[in-house]
Design an enzyme around this catalytic site. Sequence first.
Site, mmCIF file in Angstrom:
data_model
loop_
_atom_site.group_PDB
_atom_site.id
_atom_site.type_symbol
_atom_site.label_atom_id
_atom_site.label_comp_id
_atom_site.label_asym_id
_atom_site.label_seq_id
_atom_site.Cartn_x
_atom_site.Cartn_y
_atom_site.Cartn_z
ATOM 1 N N GLU A 77 38.397 -18.322 -7.618
ATOM 2 C CA GLU A 77 37.622 -18.036 -6.400
ATOM 3 C C GLU A 77 38.487 -18.230 -5.156
ATOM 4 O O GLU A 77 38.312 -17.533 -4.156
ATOM 5 C CB GLU A 77 36.363 -18.921 -6.377
ATOM 6 N N GLU B 186 40.823 -20.068 -17.375
ATOM 7 C CA GLU B 186 39.473 -19.620 -17.025
ATOM 8 C C GLU B 186 39.450 -18.093 -16.900
ATOM 9 O O GLU B 186 39.787 -17.550 -15.839
ATOM 10 C CB GLU B 186 39.045 -20.223 -15.692
ATOM 11 N N HIS C 205 42.158 -22.025 -8.252
ATOM 12 C CA HIS C 205 40.924 -21.526 -8.881
ATOM 13 C C HIS C 205 40.781 -20.044 -8.533
ATOM 14 O O HIS C 205 41.118 -19.616 -7.428
ATOM 15 C CB HIS C 205 39.715 -22.326 -8.382
ATOM 16 N N LYS D 62 31.978 -26.821 -6.730
ATOM 17 C CA LYS D 62 32.169 -25.680 -5.807
ATOM 18 C C LYS D 62 31.465 -25.982 -4.473
ATOM 19 O O LYS D 62 31.430 -27.138 -4.070
ATOM 20 C CB LYS D 62 31.680 -24.383 -6.459
ATOM 21 N N SER E 120 31.638 -20.760 -18.221
ATOM 22 C CA SER E 120 30.345 -20.783 -18.931
ATOM 23 C C SER E 120 30.256 -21.843 -20.031
ATOM 24 O O SER E 120 29.584 -21.635 -21.044
ATOM 25 C CB SER E 120 30.003 -19.393 -19.489
ATOM 26 N N GLY F 279 30.710 -18.311 -14.670
ATOM 27 C CA GLY F 279 29.359 -18.144 -14.160
ATOM 28 C C GLY F 279 28.599 -16.976 -14.765
ATOM 29 O O GLY F 279 27.544 -16.590 -14.251
ATOM 30 N N ASN G 176 33.289 -29.089 -11.596
ATOM 31 C CA ASN G 176 33.659 -28.470 -10.320
ATOM 32 C C ASN G 176 32.365 -28.039 -9.627
ATOM 33 O O ASN G 176 31.743 -27.064 -10.044
ATOM 34 C CB ASN G 176 34.574 -27.258 -10.606
HETATM 35 P P1 PGA Z 1 31.140 -22.022 -14.740
HETATM 36 O O1 PGA Z 1 32.380 -22.160 -13.723
HETATM 37 O O2 PGA Z 1 31.203 -23.215 -15.672
HETATM 38 O O3 PGA Z 1 29.928 -22.058 -13.862
HETATM 39 O O4 PGA Z 1 31.311 -20.761 -15.470
HETATM 40 C C1 PGA Z 1 33.624 -22.616 -14.171
HETATM 41 C C2 PGA Z 1 34.595 -22.640 -13.006
HETATM 42 O O5 PGA Z 1 34.584 -21.738 -12.180
HETATM 43 O O6 PGA Z 1 35.427 -23.575 -12.906
#
Ligand code: PGA
Length: 252
Positions: free
Chosen positions: A98, A166, A96, A13, A211, A172, A11
């Site tokens: 976010e 998640e 997601h 983003k 992560s 992140g 992803n």
């Molecule tokens: P990350 O993000 O691997 O950077 O932790 C995962 C995600 O938000 O799908």
Amino acid sequence: MKTLRPLIVGNWKMNGLKAQLVELEAIASLVISLQPNADILICPPATLIDRAVQIVAGRISIGGQNCHTDITGSFTGDISAQMLSDMGASSVIVGHSERRKDHGETDAMVATKAKAAWCEGLFVIVCIGETEKQRGEGIALAACGEQLSRSLPENVPAYATAIAYEPLWAIGSGHIPTNAQIMEMHAHIRDYLNQRFGVAGKMIRILYGGSVVADNAREILALPEVDGALIGGASLEAVEFDAIICAISKDL
Ligand code: PGA
């Protein structure tokens, strides 16, 4: 050997300009030479989907990061499932954290987006996950269970659906749940899917996200009921993402 063919999703983003498309060529080339026993999907920003589809030429799949609940209409700045499909995307991520946090997306909206995407023939990845507070209060299982039940509409086509677990505090941050926590949550999600959808529920892949990097991917993917991964930061550069594909390929 996993019962379900693992799905590894990158992803991107809101990262990536045209110059970043060379990363896709490197990922697609590795997939052709390594032939991992896993499906590989990259979800770049919407602006790159069209070109990305041309570049990978079917070697890996390309998807969207979001879609609208409607197929067309007066929704300035939005993108529909039909538009994603028209560009050659095979899949879309919905719900997601976010999107939920920054755009006020509710479980009901996520369910409607999933329906819109299935209608357009897309594979749908529905994201759920608890906050750090919910984890601390000991209600992570209940919170994710409720989110899942409300984010999945009736008549889910199992073959075109994956769930991504998640935990918000793991995205992140470099903080990963313990193996026991991942196994507990994935077993909980699997039980729910089996109860609600019967045999079809067993076909829905459950991905872990938050992560995931080359150093931990193999261990996480080896856990029971972990049928893939949703990867943010570590999917942006082919060198890191390819290392993840290589690491997991040893066991799949
Ligand atoms: P990350 O993000 O691997 O950077 O932790 C995962 C995600 O938000 O799908």
